[in-house]
Design an enzyme around this catalytic site. Structure first.
Site, PDB file in Angstrom:
ATOM      1  N   GLU A 208      -6.999   4.704   7.619  1.00  0.00           N
ATOM      2  CA  GLU A 208      -6.832   6.131   7.296  1.00  0.00           C
ATOM      3  C   GLU A 208      -8.092   6.665   6.617  1.00  0.00           C
ATOM      4  O   GLU A 208      -8.466   7.826   6.792  1.00  0.00           O
ATOM      5  CB  GLU A 208      -5.570   6.321   6.438  1.00  0.00           C
ATOM      6  CG  GLU A 208      -4.315   6.175   7.303  1.00  0.00           C
ATOM      7  CD  GLU A 208      -3.113   5.575   6.617  1.00  0.00           C
ATOM      8  OE1 GLU A 208      -3.050   5.558   5.374  1.00  0.00           O
ATOM      9  OE2 GLU A 208      -2.210   5.082   7.333  1.00  0.00           O
TER      10      GLU A 208
ATOM     11  N   ASN B  60       0.864  -1.181   0.000  1.00  0.00           N
ATOM     12  CA  ASN B  60       0.000   0.000   0.000  1.00  0.00           C
ATOM     13  C   ASN B  60       0.900   1.231   0.000  1.00  0.00           C
ATOM     14  O   ASN B  60       1.475   1.581   1.030  1.00  0.00           O
ATOM     15  CB  ASN B  60      -0.900  -0.017   1.249  1.00  0.00           C
ATOM     16  CG  ASN B  60      -1.727   1.245   1.374  1.00  0.00           C
ATOM     17  OD1 ASN B  60      -1.852   2.010   0.406  1.00  0.00           O
ATOM     18  ND2 ASN B  60      -2.303   1.475   2.545  1.00  0.00           N
TER      19      ASN B  60
ATOM     20  N   HIS C  70      -9.655   1.085   4.777  1.00  0.00           N
ATOM     21  CA  HIS C  70      -8.363   1.285   5.452  1.00  0.00           C
ATOM     22  C   HIS C  70      -8.574   2.256   6.615  1.00  0.00           C
ATOM     23  O   HIS C  70      -9.386   3.181   6.517  1.00  0.00           O
ATOM     24  CB  HIS C  70      -7.333   1.841   4.464  1.00  0.00           C
ATOM     25  CG  HIS C  70      -5.940   1.859   5.019  1.00  0.00           C
ATOM     26  ND1 HIS C  70      -5.514   2.847   5.878  1.00  0.00           N
ATOM     27  CD2 HIS C  70      -4.910   1.004   4.869  1.00  0.00           C
ATOM     28  CE1 HIS C  70      -4.255   2.589   6.218  1.00  0.00           C
ATOM     29  NE2 HIS C  70      -3.866   1.480   5.628  1.00  0.00           N
TER      30      HIS C  70
ATOM     31  N   GLY D  68       2.080   2.444  10.750  1.00  0.00           N
ATOM     32  CA  GLY D  68       3.014   3.549  10.580  1.00  0.00           C
ATOM     33  C   GLY D  68       3.697   3.977  11.860  1.00  0.00           C
ATOM     34  O   GLY D  68       4.316   5.044  11.915  1.00  0.00           O
TER      35      GLY D  68
ATOM     36  N   LYS E   9       0.070   4.224  -0.270  1.00  0.00           N
ATOM     37  CA  LYS E   9      -0.614   5.410   0.291  1.00  0.00           C
ATOM     38  C   LYS E   9      -0.402   6.607  -0.638  1.00  0.00           C
ATOM     39  O   LYS E   9      -0.325   6.422  -1.843  1.00  0.00           O
ATOM     40  CB  LYS E   9      -0.128   5.698   1.707  1.00  0.00           C
ATOM     41  CG  LYS E   9      -0.143   4.457   2.600  1.00  0.00           C
ATOM     42  CD  LYS E   9      -0.005   4.799   4.055  1.00  0.00           C
ATOM     43  CE  LYS E   9       0.208   3.525   4.846  1.00  0.00           C
ATOM     44  NZ  LYS E   9      -0.063   3.698   6.268  1.00  0.00           N
TER      45      LYS E   9
ATOM     46  N   GLU F  31      -5.706  -4.776  10.743  1.00  0.00           N
ATOM     47  CA  GLU F  31      -4.697  -3.724  10.903  1.00  0.00           C
ATOM     48  C   GLU F  31      -4.999  -2.920  12.168  1.00  0.00           C
ATOM     49  O   GLU F  31      -5.790  -1.962  12.112  1.00  0.00           O
ATOM     50  CB  GLU F  31      -4.723  -2.790   9.695  1.00  0.00           C
ATOM     51  CG  GLU F  31      -4.396  -3.473   8.389  1.00  0.00           C
ATOM     52  CD  GLU F  31      -3.749  -2.491   7.426  1.00  0.00           C
ATOM     53  OE1 GLU F  31      -2.620  -2.766   7.006  1.00  0.00           O
ATOM     54  OE2 GLU F  31      -4.348  -1.456   7.133  1.00  0.00           O
TER      55      GLU F  31
ATOM     56  N   SER G 185       3.086  -1.923  10.561  1.00  0.00           N
ATOM     57  CA  SER G 185       4.541  -1.915  10.786  1.00  0.00           C
ATOM     58  C   SER G 185       5.194  -3.266  10.491  1.00  0.00           C
ATOM     59  O   SER G 185       6.115  -3.680  11.199  1.00  0.00           O
ATOM     60  CB  SER G 185       4.867  -1.435  12.203  1.00  0.00           C
ATOM     61  OG  SER G 185       4.410  -0.096  12.371  1.00  0.00           O
TER      62      SER G 185
ATOM     63  N   GLY H 226       2.653  -0.926   4.401  1.00  0.00           N
ATOM     64  CA  GLY H 226       2.749   0.473   4.004  1.00  0.00           C
ATOM     65  C   GLY H 226       4.200   0.887   3.826  1.00  0.00           C
ATOM     66  O   GLY H 226       4.817   0.658   2.788  1.00  0.00           O
ATOM     67  N   GLY H 227       4.771   1.469   4.881  1.00  0.00           N
ATOM     68  CA  GLY H 227       6.113   2.046   4.804  1.00  0.00           C
ATOM     69  C   GLY H 227       7.163   1.158   4.159  1.00  0.00           C
ATOM     70  O   GLY H 227       7.920   1.606   3.288  1.00  0.00           O
TER      71      GLY H 227
HETATM   72  C1  PEP Z   1      -0.900   0.173   5.872  1.00  0.00           C
HETATM   73  O1  PEP Z   1      -0.755   1.159   5.201  1.00  0.00           O
HETATM   74  O2  PEP Z   1      -1.893  -0.538   5.702  1.00  0.00           O
HETATM   75  C2  PEP Z   1       0.141  -0.161   6.859  1.00  0.00           C
HETATM   76  C3  PEP Z   1       0.004  -1.261   7.548  1.00  0.00           C
HETATM   77  O3  PEP Z   1       1.177   0.720   6.996  1.00  0.00           O
HETATM   78  P1  PEP Z   1       2.588   0.419   7.739  1.00  0.00           P
HETATM   79  O4  PEP Z   1       3.105  -0.880   7.176  1.00  0.00           O
HETATM   80  O5  PEP Z   1       3.443   1.584   7.352  1.00  0.00           O
HETATM   81  O6  PEP Z   1       2.315   0.331   9.184  1.00  0.00           O
END
Ligand code: PEP
Length: 257
Positions: A102, A9, A100, A178, A11, A172, A218, A239-240
């Site tokens: 966010e 993802n 999600h 994040g 983002k 999640e 994460s 994500g990251g």
């Molecule tokens: C996400 O964007 O769904 C996510 C889990 O981000 P991160 O891996 O950065 O925590």
């Protein structure tokens, strides 16, 4: 046996040119053991909408699928800022993330409209990745199960029966997204197990057993193996760590349980 699924993802990151570069590097890396990876796992990238056309080109001929980060449930019309199923399908999108955290917390999408989005994705013959997860406050109040089971129930409430198995769930925890604070494999397995039971109850054991439940929050190259060792963790939404080809490729190579 469920195939693992690793979803990137991005983002609101990466221009079309940057996305193309990342995909080229990811493909080159994954190509080194493409046949072995293809045996038991799937991979997708979900770029921002404007990078989807470039990503579609960069992914041509690859086993990596194309995803989107959201989609509106109406087919067309006066819905400023939204994107329809047909628009995504035009570029070969096959997975769409819905609900999600966010989207839920920053953009105030609620359980009901998340459910409508999930149903519209499935009706358009794409696979929704329905995200559920509790905030830190909800966890501290002992409400984790109540929250995620409600999000699951309402998120699937409008789902077309014939598509019941065509959904991916992503657990999640909001406090882990994040933040660098991952759920422990045991914490994640507890929730994944409860989600699996709820799916079994709702859809029957065969369908419940076939649905993939991803963990997100994460996930990194360093913690992915222990998470994937748990019986109900079927992959990761990342994500990251998906913004660098080498770290995401390492995550994709997680040891399979
Ligand atoms: C996400 O964007 O769904 C996510 C889990 O981000 P991160 O891996 O950065 O925590």
């Amino acid at each position: 046996m469920r195939r693992k699924l690793f979803a990137a993802n991005w983002k609101m990151n990466l221009t079309p040119a940057e996305g193309r570069t990342l995909i080229a590097a990811l493909r080159a890396d994954l190509d080194r053991d493409a046949a072995a990876l293809a045996r038991d796992r799937d991979v997708l990238v979900a770029p921002p909408f404007l990078a989807i056309p470039a990503a579609a080109q960069a992914l041509a001929g690859s086993a990596v699928a194309l995803g989107a980060q959201n989609m509106y449930f109406e087919p067309k019309g006066a819905f400023t800022g939204e994107v329809s199923a047909e628009m995504l399908r035009f570029f070969g999108v096959s997975y769409v993330i819905v609900g999600h955290s966010e989207r839920r917390h920053i953009f105030k999408e609620d359980d009901e409209t998340v459910g409508r989005r999930a149903a519209a994705v499935a009706t358009a013959r794409m696979t929704p990745i329905l995200c559920v997860g509790e905030t830190a406050t909800e966890r501290d109040a002992g409400r984790t199960l109540e929250v995620v089971l409600r999000q699951l129930e309402i998120g699937l409430s409008q789902f077309p029966a014939r598509d019941a198995a065509n959904v991916v769930i992503a657990y999640e925890p909001v406090w882990a997204i994040g933040t660098g604070r991952t759920a422990t494999p045991e914490q994640a397995q507890t929730i994944h197990g409860a989600l699996r039971e709820a799916l079994n109850e709702r859809l029957g054991h065969d369908t419940g057993a076939a649905i993939r439940i991803l963990y997100g929050g994460s996930v990194t190259a360093d913690n992915v193996d222990t998470l994937m060792a748990k019986p109900d963790i079927d992959g990761a939404l990342v994500g990251g760590a998906s913004l660098k080809a080498d770290s995401f490729a390492r995550i994709v190579r997680a040891k399979s349980a």
